[in-house]
Design an enzyme around this catalytic site. Structure first.
Site, mmCIF file in Angstrom:
data_model
loop_
_atom_site.group_PDB
_atom_site.id
_atom_site.type_symbol
_atom_site.label_atom_id
_atom_site.label_comp_id
_atom_site.label_asym_id
_atom_site.label_seq_id
_atom_site.Cartn_x
_atom_site.Cartn_y
_atom_site.Cartn_z
ATOM 1 N N TYR A 27 0.919 -1.169 0.050
ATOM 2 C CA TYR A 27 0.227 -0.101 -0.002
ATOM 3 C C TYR A 27 0.853 1.243 0.060
ATOM 4 O O TYR A 27 1.889 1.375 0.590
ATOM 5 C CB TYR A 27 -0.940 0.108 1.208
ATOM 6 C CG TYR A 27 -1.693 1.324 1.183
ATOM 7 C CD1 TYR A 27 -2.812 1.369 0.441
ATOM 8 C CD2 TYR A 27 -1.589 2.114 2.190
ATOM 9 C CE1 TYR A 27 -3.880 2.353 0.393
ATOM 10 C CE2 TYR A 27 -2.495 3.229 2.357
ATOM 11 C CZ TYR A 27 -3.454 3.477 1.367
ATOM 12 O OH TYR A 27 -4.418 4.532 1.343
ATOM 13 N N ASP A 59 -0.996 15.938 5.742
ATOM 14 C CA ASP A 59 -1.931 15.362 4.806
ATOM 15 C C ASP A 59 -3.236 16.238 4.817
ATOM 16 O O ASP A 59 -4.160 15.828 5.104
ATOM 17 C CB ASP A 59 -2.156 13.934 5.332
ATOM 18 C CG ASP A 59 -2.972 13.132 4.314
ATOM 19 O OD1 ASP A 59 -2.921 13.287 3.146
ATOM 20 O OD2 ASP A 59 -3.814 12.215 5.020
ATOM 21 N N ASP A 77 -2.969 5.584 -2.851
ATOM 22 C CA ASP A 77 -3.923 6.645 -2.209
ATOM 23 C C ASP A 77 -3.969 7.980 -3.179
ATOM 24 O O ASP A 77 -3.069 8.581 -3.388
ATOM 25 C CB ASP A 77 -3.453 7.094 -0.982
ATOM 26 C CG ASP A 77 -4.310 8.009 -0.201
ATOM 27 O OD1 ASP A 77 -5.514 8.583 -0.846
ATOM 28 O OD2 ASP A 77 -4.478 8.402 0.960
ATOM 29 N N ASP A 128 -6.190 10.400 -2.950
ATOM 30 C CA ASP A 128 -6.982 11.622 -2.222
ATOM 31 C C ASP A 128 -8.412 11.701 -2.926
ATOM 32 O O ASP A 128 -9.299 10.609 -3.082
ATOM 33 C CB ASP A 128 -6.309 12.696 -2.165
ATOM 34 C CG ASP A 128 -5.001 12.480 -1.057
ATOM 35 O OD1 ASP A 128 -5.061 11.809 -0.350
ATOM 36 O OD2 ASP A 128 -4.135 13.559 -1.303
ATOM 37 N N HIS A 158 -7.537 4.429 -4.718
ATOM 38 C CA HIS A 158 -9.021 4.637 -3.933
ATOM 39 C C HIS A 158 -9.065 6.165 -4.176
ATOM 40 O O HIS A 158 -8.060 7.046 -4.187
ATOM 41 C CB HIS A 158 -9.253 4.178 -2.730
ATOM 42 C CG HIS A 158 -8.072 4.729 -1.708
ATOM 43 N ND1 HIS A 158 -8.220 5.678 -0.948
ATOM 44 C CD2 HIS A 158 -6.967 3.858 -1.128
ATOM 45 C CE1 HIS A 158 -7.119 5.993 -0.260
ATOM 46 N NE2 HIS A 158 -6.519 4.723 -0.189
ATOM 47 N N GLU A 162 -11.661 9.402 -2.537
ATOM 48 C CA GLU A 162 -12.515 9.592 -1.464
ATOM 49 C C GLU A 162 -13.478 10.610 -1.575
ATOM 50 O O GLU A 162 -13.531 11.348 -2.765
ATOM 51 C CB GLU A 162 -11.543 9.764 -0.021
ATOM 52 C CG GLU A 162 -10.615 11.049 -0.335
ATOM 53 C CD GLU A 162 -9.797 11.095 0.598
ATOM 54 O OE1 GLU A 162 -9.694 12.163 1.430
ATOM 55 O OE2 GLU A 162 -8.897 10.409 0.676
ATOM 56 N N CYS A 180 -6.629 14.262 7.117
ATOM 57 C CA CYS A 180 -6.319 12.776 7.448
ATOM 58 C C CYS A 180 -7.838 12.104 7.766
ATOM 59 O O CYS A 180 -8.641 12.767 8.468
ATOM 60 C CB CYS A 180 -5.413 12.511 8.567
ATOM 61 S SG CYS A 180 -5.295 10.981 9.527
ATOM 62 N N ARG A 187 -13.447 5.323 -1.326
ATOM 63 C CA ARG A 187 -13.212 5.563 0.056
ATOM 64 C C ARG A 187 -14.635 6.564 0.507
ATOM 65 O O ARG A 187 -14.823 7.472 -0.307
ATOM 66 C CB ARG A 187 -12.027 5.977 0.273
ATOM 67 C CG ARG A 187 -12.057 6.547 1.843
ATOM 68 C CD ARG A 187 -10.484 7.045 2.282
ATOM 69 N NE ARG A 187 -10.459 8.071 3.035
ATOM 70 C CZ ARG A 187 -9.370 8.697 3.739
ATOM 71 N NH1 ARG A 187 -8.332 8.260 3.362
ATOM 72 N NH2 ARG A 187 -9.550 9.703 4.474
ATOM 73 N N GLU A 241 -13.974 4.337 5.898
ATOM 74 C CA GLU A 241 -12.797 4.973 6.884
ATOM 75 C C GLU A 241 -13.339 5.164 7.993
ATOM 76 O O GLU A 241 -14.675 5.516 8.238
ATOM 77 C CB GLU A 241 -12.273 6.374 6.171
ATOM 78 C CG GLU A 241 -11.128 7.006 6.945
ATOM 79 C CD GLU A 241 -9.992 6.108 7.133
ATOM 80 O OE1 GLU A 241 -10.022 5.270 7.683
ATOM 81 O OE2 GLU A 241 -8.820 6.713 6.484
ATOM 82 N N ASN A 292 -8.527 -0.054 7.340
ATOM 83 C CA ASN A 292 -7.529 0.595 7.560
ATOM 84 C C ASN A 292 -6.886 0.718 9.205
ATOM 85 O O ASN A 292 -7.659 1.116 10.114
ATOM 86 C CB ASN A 292 -7.649 2.155 7.434
ATOM 87 C CG ASN A 292 -6.447 3.117 7.677
ATOM 88 O OD1 ASN A 292 -5.501 2.664 7.900
ATOM 89 N ND2 ASN A 292 -6.782 4.194 7.364
#
Length: 299
Positions: free
Chosen positions: A48, A62, A89, A91, A116, A118, A126, A161, A191, A213
């Protein structure tokens, strides 16, 4: 030597087959290419690549400061160093639906096995911090549809996500996840689930793979792989764990160096030179070099 022999298409197909078989896919987070090779060496099923780690590696929080170019570039460096499939990731997809489409094709070109997208607002934060905001369902659906429509390799895994759980509750998160699956998502990353019961509820509501996660110091309890397997989880990520382990030990080593003036007492906690050379296949490079230059010129 150099990079992986398994092609990106083969890695994507392998990941799809693992998920279809019901095998639990464990994906520790790689913070650089060498750590990806270590993950492979230790017998895990995938790698990952965390957006939070890419940001931290640049000394940034982040909060959506990284660019697609930075993320795809780091993703390529990591993915090409391992025979394992790597998920990255992305975002919120780096912009509007057309930007999401470009993101998908860029990540395909970088050799990733999946990504993914989101449903947070942009700039995001985060997923385990308070104060998150999510977009409306229509916007989230458009992101996933754009990703699916842009995909050229049907085996490239597009995961949605959702951060709705922390904002509107579990029932709303399940409804959002269902809508994202209807939009074409191959898997769901719910999440900040609070307990195993929430994972089980998500599992019961969906027919696609779900991801857990297991980030430290977050909203979720740190469940074991067996607990998550029993709850019906298909993929598990530990996104920042290796970075935290490395930085924690680095900090303790620097403390010792500052106070004692040497690191003799820390040798047992270091990766030995021989282990490093073995991991990077130093011998393979030596053989290659010898084969290239060990020749005679006919006269």
């Amino acid at each position: 030597m150099l990079y992986a022999q398994t092609t990106a298409q083969q890695k994507r197909r392998a990941l799809r087959e693992k998920l279809a078989s019901g095998e639990l896919v464990r994906m520790p987070g790689a913070f650089n290419p060498l750590s990806a090779r270590l993950i492979e060496r230790k017998g895990f099923e995938g790698v990952y690549i965390s957006g939070a780690v890419i940001s931290a590696d640049l000394g940034l929080p982040d909060i959506g400061l990284t660019t697609l170019t930075e993320v795809a570039g780091r993703g390529q460096q990591i993915a090409r160093m391992t025979e394992l499939p790597a998920i990255i990731d992305a975002d919120t997809g780096f912009g509007e639906p057309m930007n999401v489409a470009r993101t998908i094709q860029t990540l395909e070109d970088a050799g990733l096995a999946g990504t993914h997208i989101e449903d947070q607002v942009n700039p995001k934060r985060c997923g385990h911090l308070d104060g998150k905001s999510v977009v409306d369902a229509d916007t989230a659906i458009k992101r996933i549809r754009a990703a699916v429509d842009a995909r050229r390799d049907p085996d490239f895994l597009i995961m949605a996500r959702t951060d709705v759980r922390a904002v509107e509750g579990l029932d709303a998160a399940i409804d959002r996840a269902k809508a994202l699956v209807d939009a074409g998502a191959d898997a769901i990353f719910p999440e900040a689930m609070r307990d195993l019961g929430e994972f089980e509820a998500m599992r019961s509501a969906l027919e696609v793979p779900i991801l857990a996660n297991m980030t430290e110091f977050g909203k979720s309890e740190l469940f074991s792989t067996q607990q998550l397997r029993d709850a019906g989880v298909n993929l598990i990520i530990w996104p920042v764990s290796l970075l935290r382990l490395a930085m924690g030990e680095a900090g303790r080593g620097l403390d010792a160096l500052a106070s004692e003036g040497h690191l003799r007492d820390k040798l047992g906690q270091m990766q030995h030179r021989a282990d490093l050379y073995d991991l990077i296949d130093y011998e393979g490079y030596t053989r290659f070099d010898a084969d290239v230059f060990d020749f005679t010129v006919e006269r």
